[in-house]
Design a protein around this motif. Structure first.
Motif, short mmCIF file in Angstrom:
data_model
loop_
_atom_site.label_atom_id
_atom_site.label_comp_id
_atom_site.label_asym_id
_atom_site.label_seq_id
_atom_site.Cartn_x
_atom_site.Cartn_y
_atom_site.Cartn_z
N ILE A 87 -47.58 -13.02 25.81
CA ILE A 87 -46.33 -12.24 25.89
C ILE A 87 -45.60 -12.28 24.55
O ILE A 87 -45.10 -11.25 24.07
N ASN A 88 -45.55 -13.46 23.95
CA ASN A 88 -44.84 -13.61 22.68
C ASN A 88 -45.48 -12.79 21.56
O ASN A 88 -44.78 -12.33 20.66
N PHE A 89 -46.79 -12.60 21.62
CA PHE A 89 -47.46 -11.77 20.61
C PHE A 89 -46.93 -10.34 20.67
O PHE A 89 -46.64 -9.73 19.63
N VAL A 90 -46.80 -9.81 21.87
CA VAL A 90 -46.31 -8.44 22.03
C VAL A 90 -44.86 -8.34 21.55
O VAL A 90 -44.50 -7.41 20.80
N VAL A 91 -44.03 -9.32 21.93
CA VAL A 91 -42.62 -9.30 21.52
C VAL A 91 -42.53 -9.43 19.99
O VAL A 91 -41.78 -8.70 19.34
N ALA A 92 -43.30 -10.36 19.43
CA ALA A 92 -43.27 -10.58 17.99
C ALA A 92 -43.69 -9.33 17.21
O ALA A 92 -43.14 -9.04 16.15
N TYR A 93 -44.64 -8.61 17.73
CA TYR A 93 -45.11 -7.39 17.05
C TYR A 93 -43.97 -6.40 16.84
O TYR A 93 -43.90 -5.72 15.81
N TYR A 94 -43.05 -6.34 17.78
CA TYR A 94 -41.97 -5.36 17.72
C TYR A 94 -40.69 -5.89 17.08
O TYR A 94 -39.86 -5.10 16.62
N VAL A 95 -40.50 -7.22 17.04
CA VAL A 95 -39.21 -7.73 16.57
C VAL A 95 -39.26 -8.44 15.22
O VAL A 95 -38.22 -8.66 14.60
N LEU A 96 -40.45 -8.81 14.74
CA LEU A 96 -40.52 -9.56 13.49
C LEU A 96 -40.56 -8.63 12.28
O LEU A 96 -41.52 -7.89 12.09
N PRO A 97 -39.54 -8.66 11.42
CA PRO A 97 -39.60 -7.88 10.18
C PRO A 97 -40.35 -8.67 9.11
O PRO A 97 -40.45 -9.90 9.19
N GLU A 98 -40.87 -7.99 8.10
CA GLU A 98 -41.54 -8.67 6.98
C GLU A 98 -40.51 -9.03 5.92
O GLU A 98 -39.72 -8.19 5.50
#
Length: 500
Positions: free
Chosen positions: A441-452
């Motif tokens: 679940i965290n992978f999906v959330v991280a994909y959308y919320v983590l900026p570079e």
């Protein structure tokens, strides 16, 4: 570039990171020593089993509890008296904790020592990465702050190897006392090295001392080719302008959660450590002994394998730090989440099927995938999470933002470790299914919320959080070397009027 003086400062500060790893690892290293268990009556078999189980849990739990509160205490000190002096206090507290622990003659004194050590460990996880981020150039910040993750695991590995060696000491009481006293060494070393450390230029500027900040920047970031110190002048001007822009807003604790951009940073820091701990890394490390026992590896042989496991992790943390500025933080975190989820899923299936049985090939495969898990976790998540957490906050809220981030780390570490103790007795490795599900679940959330964040200066981070019009931009060479005077800025980190 990162000059030699800057490298010395970064390495000196990372002694605090090493201290945390050593303190963290000491508990697991001594908990298996017969002399320690005999002295405090902590054997899990016999008439004292219930007492021993509760005290062993408390021995770990009070350390995490101390770390939780220490995160906030030392973050406050870092803002109030400066990063350097807070580092001094942290080292003194850690030294006291190691003395009390090593001299313990009853369980209450031992637990008190672990609480004190835990308090210092909260500071060890907040101040070093914050300090390192504030003295680093943008293009090398990932590698520089990555020293924290590497040195932390190096300290953990040292504790495990020392614990392995203690198994062969004929003096059973000396075994564990020496390991606990060993924690004093990095504390003393850091107190000696502090005489060569500067205060960070961003804290100096924030507290109305820009001239001192400029002198420090010249020492840290000039490589000898910039005779007029143009880079230091430009960097200082950018820091000053950003602090002036930030001062127009409410800087109280409440505003950190009510101002949209600040709240987003804070929630991102919390999520960062939530998914780091939700990979189950601490639990997998703690339960590794069960798989090794099923292979017939007990006593010092099991300690040897675990020591190799942690040493491999330390090496990979070093590799991860070297890759961060090239690959990017977001990419590394996503690769780590995907890799650890898959490795844990296969490891858990094998552990449930073959754990405790006679099939040594199956149990061996379970251990192999545990090593694959750490191969993804160490370079991609462990080292990266500290770098990311230290750089996403602006100067006025960096200490407090990082305090909340690290407190989240300690909080979930305590919850998961406590839950795993009971779960291991009832469902064993099946408990890992929780971590596999959360990580997916965290992978999906991280994909959308983590900026570079790669390549951005600390002042430019606001662009990623909707503050495009409130980010200082300085063109190279705009400050004349013949007129380097910068007006003092003294922004207290508290509530001020909000400019609409």
């Amino acid at each position: 570039m990162t000059n030699s003086y800057n490298q010395i400062v970064l390495l000196a500060v990372s002694v605090g990171s090493f201290n945390y790893g050593l303190s963290f690892g000491t508990s697991s290293a001594i908990i298996g020593l017969e002399g320690f268990l005999d002295y405090f009556r902590l054997h899990l078999e016999g008439e004292d089993a219930a007492y021993a189980s509760s005290m062993q849990g408390a021995f770990t739990g009070v350390f995490f509890a101390g770390g939780f509160f220490g995160s906030f205490i030392f973050a406050w000190l870092a803002d109030y008296i400066g990063r350097k002096r807070a580092l001094d206090v942290m080292s003194i507290v850690a030294l006291i904790g190691s003395i009390v622990s090593g001299a313990s003659f009853h369980i209450g004194m031992l637990l008190a020592g672990r609480v004190i050590t835990g308090l210092a460990s909260g500071g060890m996880n907040v101040i070093p990465p914050m300090f390192q981020s504030e003295v680093s150039v943008a293009e090398h910040r990932g590698r520089n702050v990555g020293l924290h993750g590497f040195m932390f695991v190096a300290g953990l590995a040292t504790a495990n190897w020392a614990g392995l060696g203690a198994n062969f000491s004929p003096n059973e009481q000396l075994q564990w006392r020496l390991l606990l006293a060993l924690q004093a060494v990095p504390s003393i070393l850091l107190l000696i090295l502090r005489f060569w450390l500067p205060e960070t230029p961003r804290w100096l500027t924030l507290n109305g001392r820009p001239d001192e900040a400029l002198d420090t920047l010249k020492k840290l970031h000039d490589d000898g080719s910039d005779a007029e110190h143009q880079r230091a002048l430009d960097e200082q001007q950018e820091i000053v302008k950003q602090i002036e822009l930030d001062s127009r807003h409410d800087t109280s604790w409440k505003a950190l959660f009510t101002r949209p951009s600040a709240r987003r940073r804070m929630l991102l820091g919390i999520f960062l450590m939530f998914f780091q701990q939700s990979t189950g890394q601490n639990v997998l490390y703690g339960l590794q002994i069960n798989i090794l026992n099923s292979l017939g590896l007990t006593g010092w042989k099991a300690s040897l394998v675990i020591s190799c496991y942690i040493t491999w992790a330390a090496f990979l943390n070093f590799v991860g730090a070297a890759l961060l500025d090239r690959v990017g933080r977001r990419t590394m975190l996503l690769i780590g989440l995907a890799g650890t989820t898959i490795a844990d899923a296969i490891h858990t299936s094998l552990a449930v099927t073959y754990g405790g049985g006679t099939n040594k090939v199956g149990a061996g495969a379970a251990v192999a995938f545990l090593f694959l898990f750490i191969t993804f976790f160490a370079p991609c998540i462990d080292v990266t999470s500290y770098v990311y957490g230290a750089e996403i906050f602006p100067t006025y809220m960096r200490a407090r933002g990082l305090a909340v981030t690290i407190a989240t780390y300690f909080g979930f570490a305590a919850v998961y470790t406590a839950a795993s103790t009971a779960a291991n007795n009832s469902i064993g490795a099946k408990f890992n299914i929780i971590f596999i599900s959360l990580s997916a679940i965290n992978f999906v959330v991280a994909y959308y919320v983590l900026p570079e964040t790669k390549g951005l200066s600390l002042e430019e981070m606001g662009i990623l959080f909707g503050e495009e019009t409130e980010v200082a931009h300085i063109e190279s060479g705009t400050v004349s070397p013949s007129d380097p005077k910068i007006e003092p800025v003294n922004i207290q980190v508290q509530s001020v009027a909000v400019e609409e």
